[in-house]
Write a protein that holds these residues in place. Structure first.
Motif, mmCIF file in Angstrom:
data_model
loop_
_atom_site.group_PDB
_atom_site.id
_atom_site.type_symbol
_atom_site.label_atom_id
_atom_site.label_comp_id
_atom_site.label_asym_id
_atom_site.label_seq_id
_atom_site.Cartn_x
_atom_site.Cartn_y
_atom_site.Cartn_z
ATOM 1 N N SER A 42 -0.277 1.491 -5.189
ATOM 2 C CA SER A 42 -1.544 1.187 -4.580
ATOM 3 C C SER A 42 -1.850 0.337 -3.547
ATOM 4 C CB SER A 42 -2.533 1.488 -5.573
ATOM 5 O OG SER A 42 -2.648 2.479 -6.422
ATOM 6 N N ARG A 93 -2.415 0.387 0.388
ATOM 7 C CA ARG A 93 -3.709 -0.252 0.952
ATOM 8 C C ARG A 93 -2.835 -1.034 2.181
ATOM 9 N NH1 ARG A 93 -6.656 -4.758 -2.439
ATOM 10 N NH2 ARG A 93 -8.128 -2.966 -2.953
ATOM 11 N N LEU A 102 -1.822 0.976 5.273
ATOM 12 C CA LEU A 102 -3.114 1.226 6.289
ATOM 13 C C LEU A 102 -3.514 -0.032 7.097
ATOM 14 C CD1 LEU A 102 -4.344 4.088 6.974
ATOM 15 C CD2 LEU A 102 -2.825 3.844 4.575
ATOM 16 N N ARG A 103 -3.516 -1.090 6.458
ATOM 17 C CA ARG A 103 -3.907 -2.505 7.113
ATOM 18 C C ARG A 103 -3.072 -2.704 8.276
ATOM 19 N NH1 ARG A 103 -6.219 -5.987 3.837
ATOM 20 N NH2 ARG A 103 -7.441 -4.332 3.215
ATOM 21 N N GLY A 141 3.570 3.423 3.694
ATOM 22 C CA GLY A 141 2.242 4.296 2.834
ATOM 23 C C GLY A 141 3.195 5.770 2.429
ATOM 24 N N GLU A 147 -10.422 4.342 -3.933
ATOM 25 C CA GLU A 147 -9.824 3.818 -2.717
ATOM 26 C C GLU A 147 -8.478 4.740 -2.242
ATOM 27 O OE1 GLU A 147 -7.692 -0.168 -1.088
ATOM 28 O OE2 GLU A 147 -9.185 -0.361 -2.818
ATOM 29 N N SER A 148 -7.976 4.854 -3.415
ATOM 30 C CA SER A 148 -6.637 5.798 -3.130
ATOM 31 C C SER A 148 -6.891 7.017 -2.390
ATOM 32 C CB SER A 148 -6.116 6.210 -4.419
ATOM 33 O OG SER A 148 -5.115 5.125 -5.263
ATOM 34 N N LEU A 180 -7.799 6.218 1.183
ATOM 35 C CA LEU A 180 -6.622 5.538 1.995
ATOM 36 C C LEU A 180 -5.801 6.846 2.450
ATOM 37 C CD1 LEU A 180 -5.419 2.584 -0.435
ATOM 38 C CD2 LEU A 180 -6.270 2.540 2.046
ATOM 39 N N LYS A 181 -5.644 7.830 1.566
ATOM 40 C CA LYS A 181 -5.007 9.214 1.860
ATOM 41 C C LYS A 181 -5.742 10.046 2.744
ATOM 42 C CE LYS A 181 -4.017 10.254 -2.697
ATOM 43 N NZ LYS A 181 -3.326 11.124 -3.593
ATOM 44 N N GLU A 195 -7.686 8.567 5.385
ATOM 45 C CA GLU A 195 -7.338 8.123 6.649
ATOM 46 C C GLU A 195 -5.830 8.258 6.877
ATOM 47 O OE1 GLU A 195 -6.901 3.588 8.967
ATOM 48 O OE2 GLU A 195 -7.876 3.810 6.860
ATOM 49 N N LYS A 206 -15.491 4.534 1.798
ATOM 50 C CA LYS A 206 -14.752 3.544 1.173
ATOM 51 C C LYS A 206 -15.357 2.227 1.032
ATOM 52 C CE LYS A 206 -10.080 1.236 1.978
ATOM 53 N NZ LYS A 206 -9.118 1.191 3.033
ATOM 54 N N GLU A 239 -11.329 -4.627 5.988
ATOM 55 C CA GLU A 239 -11.482 -3.069 6.517
ATOM 56 C C GLU A 239 -12.492 -3.205 7.539
ATOM 57 O OE1 GLU A 239 -9.256 -0.189 5.138
ATOM 58 O OE2 GLU A 239 -8.579 -2.167 5.617
#
Length: 527
Positions: free
Chosen positions: A227, A231, A234-235, A248, A353-354, A357-358, A360, A443, A457
């Motif tokens: 996870s 994260r 994506l950052r 990812g 959050e997972s 994230l998925k 996005e 999110k 974020e």
């Protein structure tokens, strides 16, 4: 006690040596036990592991400095919270007059509690007990990704150098190291968890070394590591899209990421914000989050905040010039942070959050096994379920409600129109930017009260659209009309590690002020 906040900078500078400039004694055993004695029942690794878990935040039981480690900077900058306290005559972080003495607390805490113990654990466990080495790497990355996202370049790969030097790494180099360390940990622990889904790090299930809700489950820690990998992927997705996609998608392989609220990762302890918002009266709900959630009539408000006078969820806008009425005589007008900080859990990572994230990642074209819409809606539903907010169906289908305008009941000069003008309902006809705005807005709501992650974020994506500070007292260091992008480096580094500090500024690529963007903060979203 609270008056100490105003003089913390000078006291800290006089009483502490640089955390990254002195490593001679970091591997010294001060317990009074021999190494042979300590090795019985893995006692030699339990203490540093416990310290790393407890040391993510400065807890109230340990020190009042937690208030300045995250509450009076990231929690405010993220739009989550606002302060009713006129620290330094209102010349403080809320008004962008960044306080050096406050903003070194994150640096000091993480090097003293996280990096020192990670260094020791590597020497103790890397060859002999690889499972504990892997565990320490996950803790290290979780701790230090928050630190680099505060400051930018940090001391990382060169920590504990034998020659005594403490060089800085660029943020890109730090993130590259994060991904390497997470992969190492995942590769070590996945076979253990695959062979035995019930495997724990210690045979005694009552062992208290794991102070988190994972209770020592190897499988859960692998999912947590994945996870984090997602994260962090994506950052960096706007600055290094190719590497972000590779990392990812790898995070979703194997045991995958946390997708159930039963797997949510949190540290079991009293949340410091319970004290900061209660007895100390240093923090309230933020104007941005109450504006957005009020407009959506979001039922999760009842878990996040207590209502003010008249049953209203009332926040304080960042940059407000407060007087005594905000904190004493008329304090009941404003919402305190509520039940979510009273459940003896400090959240690290939630299943919701997972899904975001998925969502996005799907928007960016990554292979994540579903559509952006399906993951977006699952993220909202998972957040509602986690917080006991009932069915999310009506909320998800709302294509009318918009964030509300903000009104300050004590000073109309702080009033401002809503900024984040999107509805909740997904629309395939929307642009990618609007879709991203919806994803990050939800999110951001679901992530409360982790202001450190929320601030990162909002800087990376520009969403949700927050209120600029009502007053900017930075003296031009953070230009009017812009948001704070980082914290200044720990002030002691200038004198105790001048070569490292100069290198850090050079790697930052701009002045050591709150206006300089971090490496991943490009200002442009890539799809």
């Amino acid at each position: 006690m609270k008056n100490k906040l105003l003089i913390f900078g000078s006291v800290l500078a006089l009483s502490l040596a640089s955390c990254t400039g002195d490593f001679e004694d970091i591997n010294t055993n001060e317990t009074g036990f021999s190494n042979t004695q300590l090795e019985q029942d893995f006692n030699q690794v339990k203490a540093p592991l416990k310290t790393m878990q407890r040391g993510m935040y400065i807890l109230v039981a340990d020190d009042w400095q937690g208030d300045i480690q995250f509450n009076l900077n990231a929690d405010i900058f993220s739009g989550y919270m606002g302060t009713p306290h006129d620290f330094a005559g209102n010349s403080n972080n809320s008004t962008y007059a960044l306080v050096d003495g406050w903003n070194g607390a994150e640096w000091v805490q993480k090097y003293q509690k996280e990096m020192v113990n990670a260094y020791n654990l590597e020497k103790l466990t890397k060859e002999k007990y690889p499972q504990f080495y892997a565990w320490s790497l996950i803790l290290k990355v979780y701790a230090m990704h928050k630190t680099t996202d505060y400051y930018g370049p940090i001391v990382y790969s060169g920590f504990g150098n034998a020659d005594g030097t403490t060089p800085y790494d660029s943020q890109k180099a730090v993130y590259d190291k994060f991904f390497t360390e997470l992969k190492t940990a995942i590769d070590i622990l996945t076979p253990i968890a695959t062979a035995n889904k019930a495997a724990t790090f210690f045979p005694d299930s009552a062992d208290k070394t794991d102070g988190t809700t994972a209770h020592g489950s190897v499988a859960t820690w692998v999912k947590f590591a994945n996870s984090l990998r997602l994260r962090l992927a994506l950052r960096i997705s706007n600055i290094d899209p190719a590497k972000a996609k590779t990392e990812g998608e790898a995070a979703l392989a194997g045991l995958g990421v946390i997708t159930s609220n039963a797997e949510n990762m949190a540290y079991i302890a009293e949340h410091p914000v319970k004290t900061y918002t209660g007895p100390w009266a240093d923090i309230n709900a933020g104007g941005a989050i109450t504006s957005i959630m009020n407009g959506y009539n979001d039922p999760r408000r009842a878990t996040f905040f207590y209502t003010g006078t008249g049953g209203i969820y009332q926040g304080i806008r960042m940059g407000t010039l407060v007087d005594a009425d905000y904190r004493t005589a008329k304090a009941d007008l404003f919402s305190k942070v509520g039940p979510i900080v009273e459940n003896n859990l400090i959240p690290w990572f939630n299943a919701s959050e997972s899904y975001f994230l998925k969502a996005e990642a799907a928007l960016k074209g990554w292979n994540v096994g579903g559509s952006a819409q399906s993951f977006y809606e699952a993220g909202i539903a998972t957040s509602f379920a986690q917080l006991g907010a009932g069915s999310a169906a009506t909320y998800i289908a709302d294509d009318v409600s918009m964030p509300a305008n903000f009104t300050d009941p004590l000073n109309a000069a702080n009033n401002i129109a809503a900024q984040n003008l999107v509805t909740v309902k997904w629309s395939d006809a929307a642009t990618n930017e609007v879709k991203l705005q919806k994803i990050i807005t939800q999110k951001w709501i679901a992530g409360f009260p982790d202001g450190q992650e929320a601030w990162a974020e909002t800087r990376r994506t520009g969403y949700p659209k927050l209120f600029l500070p009502a007053n900017n007292l930075s003296g031009g260091k953070i230009p009017n009309g812009t948001f704070v992008r980082r914290l200044n480096f720990y002030v002691n580094e200038k004198t105790s590690n001048p070569a490292g500090y100069a290198q850090g500024v050079q790697l930052l690529g701009g002045p050591d002020t709150g206006a300089t963007r971090l490496w991943w903060d490009t200002g442009v979203n890539k799809f």
